[in-house]
Write a protein that holds these residues in place. Structure first.
Motif, PDB file in Angstrom:
ATOM      1  N   GLU A 207      -8.032  -1.691  10.241  1.00  0.00           N
ATOM      2  CA  GLU A 207      -7.778  -1.385   8.843  1.00  0.00           C
ATOM      3  C   GLU A 207      -8.927  -1.347   8.204  1.00  0.00           C
ATOM      4  N   TRP A 208      -9.790  -2.313   8.358  1.00  0.00           N
ATOM      5  CA  TRP A 208     -11.074  -2.348   7.838  1.00  0.00           C
ATOM      6  C   TRP A 208     -11.853  -1.139   7.974  1.00  0.00           C
ATOM      7  N   TRP A 209     -11.981  -0.530   9.436  1.00  0.00           N
ATOM      8  CA  TRP A 209     -12.560   0.536   9.835  1.00  0.00           C
ATOM      9  C   TRP A 209     -12.017   1.663   9.305  1.00  0.00           C
ATOM     10  N   GLU A 210     -10.880   1.848   8.797  1.00  0.00           N
ATOM     11  CA  GLU A 210     -10.174   2.873   8.014  1.00  0.00           C
ATOM     12  C   GLU A 210     -10.729   2.924   6.878  1.00  0.00           C
ATOM     13  N   VAL A 211     -10.754   1.932   6.130  1.00  0.00           N
ATOM     14  CA  VAL A 211     -11.502   1.850   4.783  1.00  0.00           C
ATOM     15  C   VAL A 211     -12.577   2.540   4.896  1.00  0.00           C
ATOM     16  N   TYR A 212     -13.723   2.556   5.928  1.00  0.00           N
ATOM     17  CA  TYR A 212     -14.893   3.034   5.690  1.00  0.00           C
ATOM     18  C   TYR A 212     -14.598   4.546   6.153  1.00  0.00           C
TER      19      TYR A 212
END
Length: 266
Positions: A207-212
């Protein structure tokens, strides 16, 4: 490109992505922010850089009378949706279409570092405060904590150079407690104080990767400029870095730190 123009372009249309990523991360600081500003029942509060309205909603829940502003129309729309009845307006700091001495408290959760002329912004926030009114602001610590630095570190590990056209935030030299408090004093605030807030942000690393990947923040914007093969290399480095903070249940606990500064208008 000047920093304010860059910031407006960076955040244009990013409200949904921000709300499902960084807004959750920055929520941790809201309680301490409102406490530092003395927000309670009946307090007339101005929340600047309100984003999706997290701090504004928390202030309203305390019984405060809240006005909120954001430079990005999609953020203002999100705040209005999330906080029913909120008086929210589109305004670009340091130009606020608001009267002198109209508020008991001004808050800004992670917005001052996104402005091109921090001293002018602080002078404007001082203007709209009544005598004895409180200002409270947060900014990210420098160097960036892992929760923020992980993406840039992944870019560097993948051999991606930082683009020279991305301007350095003018607020960066003030991102320590002493420097932040001194800046408030220089603009005319009294009873200035600053402290470091630390916490761990638990999140699924995917999920944190998808934020970027949603082009949120400067690192996200740099990732978006790359070709598919480079993005895959960056993701591989990101996954390796994130694994350092694994909690054993599929999540990661990324260290976060920020500076909370406050002062009083004499």
């Amino acid at each position: 490109m000047d920093f304010d123009t860059y910031a407006r372009r960076l955040w244009a249309g990013r409200a949904d992505a921000y709300e499902h990523g960084f807004a959750r991360l920055t929520e941790y600081a809201v309680g301490a922010l409102l406490d530092a500003a003395g927000v309670g029942t009946g307090t007339r509060v101005l929340d600047v850089g309100t984003g999706p309205g997290v701090a504004a909603g928390a202030a309203a829940a305390r019984g405060a009378r809240v006005t909120a502003v954001d430079a990005e129309p999609s953020m203002a729309e999100a705040a209005a949706r999330n906080v029913p009845g909120l008086d929210v307006r589109v305004a670009v700091l340091p130009d606020l279409p608001l009267p002198d001495a109209g508020f008991d408290a001004v808050t800004g959760n992670f917005v001052i570092h996104a402005t091109g002329d921090p001293a002018a912004v602080l002078a404007e926030l001082r203007r709209v405060l009544r005598a004895g009114g409180r200002l409270a602001l947060t900014c990210w610590s420098e160097p960036p904590p892992p929760v923020l630095g992980i993406a840039r570190e992944a870019l560097e590990a993948a051999g991606v150079s930082w683009p020279p056209d991305i301007p350095v935030p003018p607020f960066r030299p003030h991102s320590s407690p002493g420097a932040f408090a001194a800046l408030l004093a220089d603009v005319g605030f009294t009873e200035t104080a600053a402290q470091v807030l630390t916490w761990e942000y638990r999140v699924d690393p995917r999920e944190w990767w998808e934020v970027y990947r949603s082009s949120v923040g400067s690192s996200g914007a740099v990732i978006a400029r790359q070709d598919d093969a480079t993005i895959e290399r960056v993701k591989g480095e990101f996954d390796s870095l994130a694994a350092r903070y694994a909690t054993g249940d599929g999540a990661v606990a990324l260290p976060a730190s920020a500076v909370l500064a406050s002062g009083t208008r004499p």
